[in-house]
Design an enzyme around this catalytic site. Structure first.
Site, PDB file in Angstrom:
ATOM      1  N   ARG A 177       0.833  -1.220   0.000  1.00  0.00           N
ATOM      2  CA  ARG A 177       0.000   0.000   0.000  1.00  0.00           C
ATOM      3  C   ARG A 177       0.864   1.265   0.000  1.00  0.00           C
ATOM      4  O   ARG A 177       0.562   2.244   0.668  1.00  0.00           O
ATOM      5  CB  ARG A 177      -0.958   0.002   1.188  1.00  0.00           C
ATOM      6  N   SER A 182     -11.611  -0.147   2.148  1.00  0.00           N
ATOM      7  CA  SER A 182     -10.993  -0.553   3.410  1.00  0.00           C
ATOM      8  C   SER A 182     -10.418   0.671   4.125  1.00  0.00           C
ATOM      9  O   SER A 182      -9.613   1.400   3.548  1.00  0.00           O
ATOM     10  CB  SER A 182      -9.891  -1.584   3.167  1.00  0.00           C
ATOM     11  N   GLU A 210      -5.683   3.304   6.149  1.00  0.00           N
ATOM     12  CA  GLU A 210      -5.344   3.172   4.734  1.00  0.00           C
ATOM     13  C   GLU A 210      -5.913   4.371   3.973  1.00  0.00           C
ATOM     14  O   GLU A 210      -5.328   4.827   2.985  1.00  0.00           O
ATOM     15  CB  GLU A 210      -5.917   1.880   4.174  1.00  0.00           C
TER      16      GLU A 210
END
Length: 277
Positions: free
Chosen positions: A152, A200, A270
């Site tokens: 990520r 998410s 995130e």
């Protein structure tokens, strides 16, 4: 910004720019720099939480950078504004496999590159051959081996803007690609949460699933104002109606505190959080 983000929250930006092409973007950035106006580049508004005070400066949307071009050697040239769904369908039509994991991930390809989005063992950067970006000094094209990236994460210079990338895929029968897409979308069926969301909300800690930690902390369905920990998938914070950004920030803090107390593990967002309170 509530009209431009998937969470449907966020105060206004001072300016909003939607350039038609590269020349338009370069001229716009030149004007912003000459006037010392800060800017924030966005795609389709997923993975983004704008605080209620909005954004001082200019928001630059790349949604018109939506070109898709097949190239010899099982390659695709993809603009930052192409949605992940359009990309995966186009690749299937071209009988090019390897990018199907993006089919169930909402948002734009530029966003997928920025955060190295992934699922089912695949990551966006694994398929990148060349990355094209814009800096103050001009357009920059780099090979994947020249980039620093991870889970990520993709390292960019301050102010650097992703324009698109060349992907190297694999010739595969369309039937098999379609089967993969159906399977991946089916696996993500539990993420159809029924309310506006940013995808998410928290990263998965090493060896753990954020949703499981949140669920084990007893937070399924927990609410702050109009923000709720989804009852369908606990790593999704959803807008049940009338939520403000402050509700999501307070709920996220509650989730982090409770998970830390219950499991001794710290969660990290995130979702990118921007703007003023």
């Amino acid at each position: 910004m509530a009209r431009h983000t998937s969470l449907r929250v966020g105060g206004p930006a001072d300016l909003y720019l939607e350039p038609a092409d590269l020349a338009d973007l370069e001229r716009g950035m030149e004007l912003l720099r000459s006037a010392n106006v800060p800017c924030l580049v966005v795609g389709s508004g997923y993975n983004l939480l704008v605080r209620d005070g909005g954004i001082r400066g200019c928001v630059v949307s790349l949604k018109r950078f939506d070109s898709l071009e097949p190239l010899p050697g099982a390659r695709l040239e993809v603009g930052a504004g192409v949605t992940n769904q359009v990309l995966t369908r186009f690749a299937a039509e071209q009988c090019l496999g390897g990018i199907e994991f993006l089919s169930g991930i909402p948002g734009s390809f530029g966003g997928a590159l920025t955060m190295n989005a992934g699922a089912h063992g695949g990551e966006t950067m694994q398929r990148v051959e060349l990355l094209t970006t814009l800096r103050e000094t001009g357009v920059l094209v780099r090979k994947r081996s020249e980039l620093e990236y991870g889970y990520r994460f993709l390292k960019l210079a301050p102010g650097e803007i992703i324009l698109g990338a060349r992907l190297r895929l694999e010739p595969v029968e369309r039937r098999l690609i379609e089967e993969n897409i159906r399977e991946y979308i089916g696996k993500r069926g539990g993420q159809r949460v029924g309310f506006p969301n940013a995808g998410s909300f928290f990263k998965n800690p090493a060896g753990e699933s954020a949703w499981r930690l949140i669920d084990q902390a007893g937070l399924r369905g927990a609410t702050v104002g109009g923000a709720q920990v989804s009852e369908v998938h606990t790593n999704f914070l959803v807008n049940t109606g009338g939520a403000q950004a402050a509700d999501f920030l307070a709920l996220a803090e509650l989730v982090k505190v409770r998970v830390k107390e219950a499991a001794g593990i710290g969660l990290e967002e995130e979702v990118r959080i921007v703007g003023e309170a």
